[in-house]
Design a protein around this motif. Structure first.
Motif, short mmCIF file in Angstrom:
data_model
loop_
_atom_site.label_atom_id
_atom_site.label_comp_id
_atom_site.label_asym_id
_atom_site.label_seq_id
_atom_site.Cartn_x
_atom_site.Cartn_y
_atom_site.Cartn_z
N LEU A 3 2.71 3.42 3.01
CA LEU A 3 4.16 3.60 3.02
C LEU A 3 4.52 5.09 3.03
O LEU A 3 5.44 5.51 3.73
N SER A 4 3.77 5.88 2.30
CA SER A 4 3.97 7.32 2.29
C SER A 4 3.71 7.92 3.68
O SER A 4 4.43 8.81 4.14
N LYS A 5 2.68 7.40 4.35
CA LYS A 5 2.37 7.87 5.71
C LYS A 5 3.50 7.51 6.67
O LYS A 5 3.87 8.31 7.54
N LEU B 213 11.39 2.57 1.13
CA LEU B 213 11.36 3.59 2.17
C LEU B 213 12.66 4.38 2.21
O LEU B 213 12.65 5.62 2.24
N SER C 243 12.92 6.87 -0.33
CA SER C 243 11.88 7.89 -0.30
C SER C 243 12.09 8.94 0.79
O SER C 243 11.41 9.95 0.82
N CYS D 168 6.64 7.09 5.85
CA CYS D 168 7.75 7.97 5.47
C CYS D 168 7.57 9.35 6.13
O CYS D 168 8.51 9.88 6.74
N ALA D 169 6.38 9.90 6.04
CA ALA D 169 6.09 11.21 6.64
C ALA D 169 6.24 11.16 8.16
O ALA D 169 6.79 12.09 8.77
N CYS E 93 0.20 3.54 11.71
CA CYS E 93 0.23 3.29 10.27
C CYS E 93 1.03 2.01 10.03
O CYS E 93 1.96 1.71 10.77
N GLN F 86 9.90 11.20 9.04
CA GLN F 86 10.44 12.55 8.84
C GLN F 86 10.02 13.48 9.97
O GLN F 86 10.81 14.33 10.41
N ASP G 175 0.86 -1.18 0.00
CA ASP G 175 0.00 0.00 0.00
C ASP G 175 0.90 1.24 0.00
O ASP G 175 1.49 1.58 1.03
N LEU G 176 1.01 1.88 -1.14
CA LEU G 176 1.92 3.02 -1.26
C LEU G 176 1.46 4.21 -0.43
O LEU G 176 2.29 4.99 0.04
N GLU G 177 0.17 4.33 -0.21
CA GLU G 177 -0.33 5.41 0.65
C GLU G 177 0.11 5.17 2.10
O GLU G 177 0.55 6.10 2.78
#
Length: 176
Positions: free
Chosen positions: A26-28, A172, A175, A30-31, A149, A34, A22-24
């Motif tokens: 994974l993006s969460k 990850l 990214s 990553c955020a 997440c 950060q 689920d790229l969404e």
């Protein structure tokens, strides 16, 4: 010929697992990582067996990218002493209770999502107000309910899950 069939079957199952990322989510993750860095926090990682090897691998990537990261299972003397004095299921949570703080994060990697030491650590992180994240297999298991997440795979084969998680780690790391 039998070996070729097994290899093909494994590769097809791995391809299916990779397609489930689920790229969404994974993006969460990553955020979230950060944000931990921006707060000056630390990302703690935990797994068992092959998942622990993946957790250690991710720690190295995070450190190389300038993040504060710590492998909860890396200090063998502490881990074995704590396991001996208390029990293995409580050892990572105990360590997290001593070093974790609000603003930090716990990332768990688990094939089944049901390992007691992982669940105990997630609950400790939650008590401390830490962000909780996971790379999980087997549909997430009980760990999913404690993760803010998570990337969840449906496969119920540890090798497939661990190999797919290795790919997720590299995605990850590229990214961040």
């Amino acid at each position: 010929m039998g070996t070729g069939v097994n290899v093909s079957k494994y590769l097809m199952a791995l391809e299916e697992a990779l397609g489930q990322i689920d790229l969404e989510a994974l993006s969460k993750i990553c955020a979230s990582i950060q944000q931990v860095k921006a707060r000056g926090g630390t990302v703690y990682l935990l797994g068992n067996g092959g998942s622990q090897a993946n957790a250690s691998h991710l720690v190295l990537h995070l450190i190389n990218l300038g993040y504060k990261a710590h492998d909860l299972m890396a200090e063998i003397a502490w881990l074995t002493a704590s396991s001996n004095d208390l029990d293995y299921q409580s050892a990572p949570a105990r360590r997290l209770s001593l070093v974790g703080r609000k603003g930090d994060a716990l990332m768990v990697l688990s094939g089944s999502g049901n390992s007691p030491n992982v669940l105990n650590a997630l609950q400790e992180a939650e008590r401390k107000g830490m962000t909780t994240m996971g790379f999980l297999g087997f549909g997430g298991g009980f760990a999913l309910q404690f993760c803010d997440c998570a990337v969840v795979l449906m496969q119920k084969d540890y090798g497939i899950v661990e190999d797919a998680h290795s790919a997720v780690i590299h995605i990850l790391a590229n990214s961040l």
